[in-house]
Scaffold this motif. Structure first.
Motif, PDB file in Angstrom:
ATOM      1  N   LEU A  93       0.843  -1.195   0.000  1.00 50.69           N
ATOM      2  CA  LEU A  93       0.000   0.000   0.000  1.00 50.69           C
ATOM      3  C   LEU A  93       0.877   1.243   0.000  1.00 50.69           C
ATOM      4  N   ARG A  94       0.404   2.272  -0.679  1.00 51.59           N
ATOM      5  CA  ARG A  94       1.111   3.547  -0.770  1.00 51.59           C
ATOM      6  C   ARG A  94       0.257   4.600  -0.071  1.00 51.59           C
ATOM      7  N   LEU A  95       0.863   5.288   0.875  1.00 50.26           N
ATOM      8  CA  LEU A  95       0.144   6.322   1.633  1.00 50.26           C
ATOM      9  C   LEU A  95       0.980   7.595   1.601  1.00 50.26           C
ATOM     10  N   GLU A  96       0.442   8.633   0.983  1.00 50.25           N
ATOM     11  CA  GLU A  96       1.182   9.904   0.899  1.00 50.25           C
ATOM     12  C   GLU A  96       1.242  10.548   2.284  1.00 50.25           C
ATOM     13  N   LEU A  97       2.410  11.107   2.595  1.00 44.72           N
ATOM     14  CA  LEU A  97       2.558  11.849   3.855  1.00 44.72           C
ATOM     15  C   LEU A  97       2.034  13.268   3.635  1.00 44.72           C
ATOM     16  N   ARG A  98       0.772  13.452   3.891  1.00 45.60           N
ATOM     17  CA  ARG A  98       0.183  14.796   3.729  1.00 45.60           C
ATOM     18  C   ARG A  98      -0.429  15.262   5.029  1.00 45.60           C
ATOM     19  N   GLU A  99      -1.281  14.423   5.602  1.00 43.62           N
ATOM     20  CA  GLU A  99      -1.957  14.801   6.844  1.00 43.62           C
ATOM     21  C   GLU A  99      -1.237  14.067   7.970  1.00 43.62           C
ATOM     22  N   VAL A 100      -0.266  14.736   8.547  1.00 41.39           N
ATOM     23  CA  VAL A 100       0.700  14.087   9.429  1.00 41.39           C
ATOM     24  C   VAL A 100       0.946  14.951  10.659  1.00 41.39           C
ATOM     25  N   SER A 101       1.062  14.320  11.815  1.00 41.30           N
ATOM     26  CA  SER A 101       1.501  15.060  12.999  1.00 41.30           C
ATOM     27  C   SER A 101       2.345  14.146  13.867  1.00 41.30           C
ATOM     28  N   ALA A 102       3.252  14.762  14.598  1.00 42.31           N
ATOM     29  CA  ALA A 102       4.070  14.023  15.562  1.00 42.31           C
ATOM     30  C   ALA A 102       3.736  14.521  16.961  1.00 42.31           C
ATOM     31  N   LYS A 103       3.962  13.669  17.937  1.00 45.44           N
ATOM     32  CA  LYS A 103       3.789  14.063  19.327  1.00 45.44           C
ATOM     33  C   LYS A 103       5.015  13.554  20.080  1.00 45.44           C
ATOM     34  N   VAL A 104       5.615  14.426  20.856  1.00 51.73           N
ATOM     35  CA  VAL A 104       6.860  14.097  21.538  1.00 51.73           C
ATOM     36  C   VAL A 104       6.761  14.539  22.986  1.00 51.73           C
ATOM     37  N   ARG A 105       6.961  13.603  23.916  1.00 47.61           N
ATOM     38  CA  ARG A 105       7.104  13.973  25.322  1.00 47.61           C
ATOM     39  C   ARG A 105       8.514  13.617  25.750  1.00 47.61           C
ATOM     40  N   THR A 106       9.241  14.577  26.268  1.00 51.63           N
ATOM     41  CA  THR A 106      10.595  14.334  26.755  1.00 51.63           C
ATOM     42  C   THR A 106      10.718  14.947  28.140  1.00 51.63           C
ATOM     43  N   GLY A 107      11.835  14.685  28.789  1.00 49.68           N
ATOM     44  CA  GLY A 107      12.153  15.380  30.039  1.00 49.68           C
ATOM     45  C   GLY A 107      11.656  14.660  31.270  1.00 49.68           C
ATOM     46  N   GLY A 108      11.672  15.375  32.365  1.00 52.28           N
ATOM     47  CA  GLY A 108      11.401  14.782  33.668  1.00 52.28           C
ATOM     48  C   GLY A 108       9.958  14.897  34.096  1.00 52.28           C
ATOM     49  N   VAL A 109       9.746  14.773  35.402  1.00 55.77           N
ATOM     50  CA  VAL A 109       8.393  14.791  35.943  1.00 55.77           C
ATOM     51  C   VAL A 109       7.817  16.202  35.934  1.00 55.77           C
ATOM     52  N   ASN A 110       6.516  16.289  35.737  1.00 59.92           N
ATOM     53  CA  ASN A 110       5.763  17.519  35.993  1.00 59.92           C
ATOM     54  C   ASN A 110       4.968  17.282  37.264  1.00 59.92           C
ATOM     55  N   GLU A 111       5.089  18.175  38.229  1.00 59.56           N
ATOM     56  CA  GLU A 111       4.392  17.946  39.494  1.00 59.56           C
ATOM     57  C   GLU A 111       3.544  19.166  39.860  1.00 59.56           C
ATOM     58  N   GLU A 112       2.509  18.932  40.635  1.00 57.71           N
ATOM     59  CA  GLU A 112       1.863  20.040  41.323  1.00 57.71           C
ATOM     60  C   GLU A 112       2.873  20.557  42.353  1.00 57.71           C
ATOM     61  N   PRO A 113       3.020  21.886  42.459  1.00 56.26           N
ATOM     62  CA  PRO A 113       4.028  22.424  43.394  1.00 56.26           C
ATOM     63  C   PRO A 113       3.861  21.875  44.808  1.00 56.26           C
ATOM     64  N   GLU A 114       2.629  21.681  45.245  1.00 53.15           N
ATOM     65  CA  GLU A 114       2.409  21.225  46.624  1.00 53.15           C
ATOM     66  C   GLU A 114       2.783  19.757  46.818  1.00 53.15           C
ATOM     67  N   ASP A 115       3.069  19.049  45.723  1.00 56.33           N
ATOM     68  CA  ASP A 115       3.455  17.635  45.841  1.00 56.33           C
ATOM     69  C   ASP A 115       4.964  17.439  45.982  1.00 56.33           C
ATOM     70  N   LEU A 116       5.728  18.521  45.775  1.00 52.30           N
ATOM     71  CA  LEU A 116       7.188  18.352  45.688  1.00 52.30           C
ATOM     72  C   LEU A 116       7.810  17.817  46.971  1.00 52.30           C
ATOM     73  N   ASP A 117       7.139  18.049  48.101  1.00 53.43           N
ATOM     74  CA  ASP A 117       7.710  17.583  49.370  1.00 53.43           C
ATOM     75  C   ASP A 117       7.255  16.176  49.755  1.00 53.43           C
ATOM     76  N   LEU A 118       6.435  15.564  48.938  1.00 51.94           N
ATOM     77  CA  LEU A 118       5.982  14.200  49.262  1.00 51.94           C
ATOM     78  C   LEU A 118       7.182  13.253  49.228  1.00 51.94           C
ATOM     79  N   PRO A 119       7.123  12.190  50.022  1.00 53.35           N
ATOM     80  CA  PRO A 119       8.312  11.338  50.185  1.00 53.35           C
ATOM     81  C   PRO A 119       8.518  10.318  49.059  1.00 53.35           C
ATOM     82  N   HIS A 120       7.659  10.324  48.053  1.00 55.72           N
ATOM     83  CA  HIS A 120       7.740   9.272  47.028  1.00 55.72           C
ATOM     84  C   HIS A 120       8.916   9.498  46.080  1.00 55.72           C
TER      85      HIS A 120
END
Lengths: 223, 223
Positions: free
Chosen positions: B158-185
């Motif tokens: 099958l041949r599929l033209e790359l026309r309607e295309v998107s990428a999604k990239v998640r990199t990096g570390g944790v995102n936290e609620e500020p009030e969670d930063l002191d939790l012991p986990h």
């Protein structure tokens, strides 16, 4: 449900090719689902197919899917149910045959078809989210802050019964045409595995914070 | 096409959430497609979504898909074209936040939507099959027997033209609620990579057959 001996083939899950690779037994299906972490969730939006990578967990005979699949799909799942196909694929090896046509991949996959429905019961939603976290790293859900009411309201979970299910498994070496066996090309299998690396602690953690036991087990770390 | 600076967002590929993770530039899209090997191909059969793991290769601005997706889909692709969604996902890490809700995965994915058509030109079919073999192991297509006429007739591409295309990239570390930063986990990222193992030669090969150079490179072997 874990003791279910086999899923029943339906016209939609009955194999039309490579029949010897198809499995319906619950042990095979559940083992593949439990080893995987992301499924590719397909649904139909405005008449066209959409496939999105989605975290999931199996709990008995149910697949819980993390509902980050877009507002329209979530509304459909809430209102009447959303027709989906959830596919999990694990790659085990690259099969290099002497002929181009017999190149293949050793893989294990599961295809689940059915109607996904949004979980509305709060207790079920909580346990499903815990199961999804534990499917990422076993034991992790007990070592993080549970969702609060606001977070629960923001997060959708879909429930998909394991009813119309099939697995496909390719293992072993090359298949060749007999007349190709004397060709001079290298033939064999190149194994592919997933490797879990050394954990990278968040910079905001107190220095020297020990790695919890479940993470030592998961990552094979020695400290 | 490799110099295309970016794909244009469409209403179907415009992000509705996590907009900062979405990319349309050709360099990002092509790099993800070229690193991947299996896509999850979604299409609609008898009104319901189907998602199947499928080998593919990118050649310029075209995705070629190995046509092992069932007779009905292949007929549709031959006759008027088959509406598909091809999704490629690479997992890079498991993100363990202090709160359950901020657990995430570092990943790179590409979603291609469009109409796939069966390749009928024999030269294009041959070069597409070579590209798919080389997408599995670079350099391999020159070191195996090419398809003969009968094999070509049995194999759909099958041949599929790359026309309607998107990428999604998640990199990096944790995102936290500020009030969670002191939790012991424990919080941080557990890296995930794919590992290529030592090649396992077919038993029918002459003992001592050397590993070709492209396979030494691909597998990091020393012999």
């Amino acid at each position: 449900m874990d003791d279910a001996p086999a899923y029943s083939p339906t016209p939609r899950t009955r194999a039309t090719r490579n029949r010897d690779r198809v499995r319906y037994d619950a042990a095979t299906v559940h083992a593949i689902l439990d080893e995987g972490r992301l499924c590719h969730l397909g649904f139909v939006a405005d008449g066209a197919p959409v496939v999105l990578p989605t975290l999931y967990a199996r709990v008995g005979g149910v697949l819980y899917l993390h509902g980050s699949t877009g507002a329209a799909a979530m509304r459909a799942a809430r209102d009447g149910g959303l027709e989906v196909c959830a596919t999990v694929t694990l790659t085990d090896g690259l099969v290099l045959a002497r002929s181009g046509m017999h190149h293949s991949v050793n893989y294990r996959s599961v295809v689940v078809r059915g109607t996904a429905r949004r979980v509305s019961d709060e207790a079920e939603q909580r346990s499903a989210l815990d199961a999804i976290v534990d499917a990422v790293v076993p034991g992790r859900s007990a070592d993080c802050r549970p969702a609060d009411a606001k977070e629960l309201a923001q997060t959708a979970v879909l429930r998909l019964e394991l009813r119309e299910v099939s697995a496909k498994v390719r293992t072993g070496g090359v298949n060749e045409e007999p007349e190709d066996l004397d060709l001079p090309h290298w033939a064999g299998v190149v194994p592919v595995t997933e490797t879990i690396g050394a954990p990278e602690p968040d910079a905001a953690m107190a220095p020297g914070t020990p790695l919890p036991g479940y993470l030592r087990t998961f990552t094979g770390a020695s400290d």
